[in-house]
Design an enzyme around this catalytic site. Sequence first.
Site, PDB file in Angstrom:
ATOM      1  N   VAL A   1       0.881  -1.166   0.000  1.00  0.00           N
ATOM      2  CA  VAL A   1       0.000   0.000   0.000  1.00  0.00           C
ATOM      3  C   VAL A   1       0.924   1.224   0.000  1.00  0.00           C
ATOM      4  O   VAL A   1       1.757   1.367   0.894  1.00  0.00           O
ATOM      5  CB  VAL A   1      -0.902   0.037   1.249  1.00  0.00           C
ATOM      6  CG1 VAL A   1      -1.871   1.213   1.174  1.00  0.00           C
ATOM      7  CG2 VAL A   1      -1.660  -1.274   1.392  1.00  0.00           C
ATOM      8  N   SER A   2       0.801   2.068  -1.006  1.00  0.00           N
ATOM      9  CA  SER A   2       1.740   3.181  -1.155  1.00  0.00           C
ATOM     10  C   SER A   2       1.530   4.256  -0.101  1.00  0.00           C
ATOM     11  O   SER A   2       0.479   4.342   0.536  1.00  0.00           O
ATOM     12  CB  SER A   2       1.611   3.800  -2.547  1.00  0.00           C
ATOM     13  OG  SER A   2       2.238   2.988  -3.505  1.00  0.00           O
TER      14      SER A   2
END
Length: 207
Positions: free
Chosen positions: A58-59
């Site tokens: 998840v950025s």
Amino acid sequence: MIDPGLIDMIMRLRGRGISDNAVLKAMELSPRKHFVGESLFEAAYDEQSLPTSCGQTVSPPLTIALMTQMLELTPEHKLLEIGCGSGYHTAILSKIVKRVYSVERYKQLIREAEARFKTLGITNHVIRHGDGRYGWGGQAPFDRIILTCALRAEPAMLIDQLAPNGKLVAVVDDQLTRYSKARKKVTVETLFPLQVPMIEAGKSKVL
């Protein structure tokens, strides 16, 4: 219940240049901790990538906020997202536009994202299993397209799926890039350096 970590994240994003109130509100309504494992709750709002299933991540919040702001979204836009991943970015986009079309290559990620969406009551989305590099021709054209994975070259096939006056945002050769279509002419803006992992055969970075 007030989530201090979430509020701090929103304030940090404002301080880093995120000025689109629709983007900030959407991120406030989509707590990042709902899209990571319980063991990562303490780090959920930190400015770092966090692991999810299938070896993906998840950025960081700022990366997602910047790319979303560059889309210049309005509620009536038809949007294609390449890479649903954990569903975090999909959830944010769903708070801004009427419907999100998403293509994801990992079936497990689709199942997990759909479970999260059901829990959170998010229904204005459609996820298709497939290779996002080819877009979603059956639903084209799209007013906006966002790629959550980096590319080495211009995504010509996806640009072709843009509607007139459409915009596509992606990281191309480590540069945040926006393609804008006006009739048959495409304008390219290289905005600033941004790194996310590169899409490869059988692998992809997802937000």
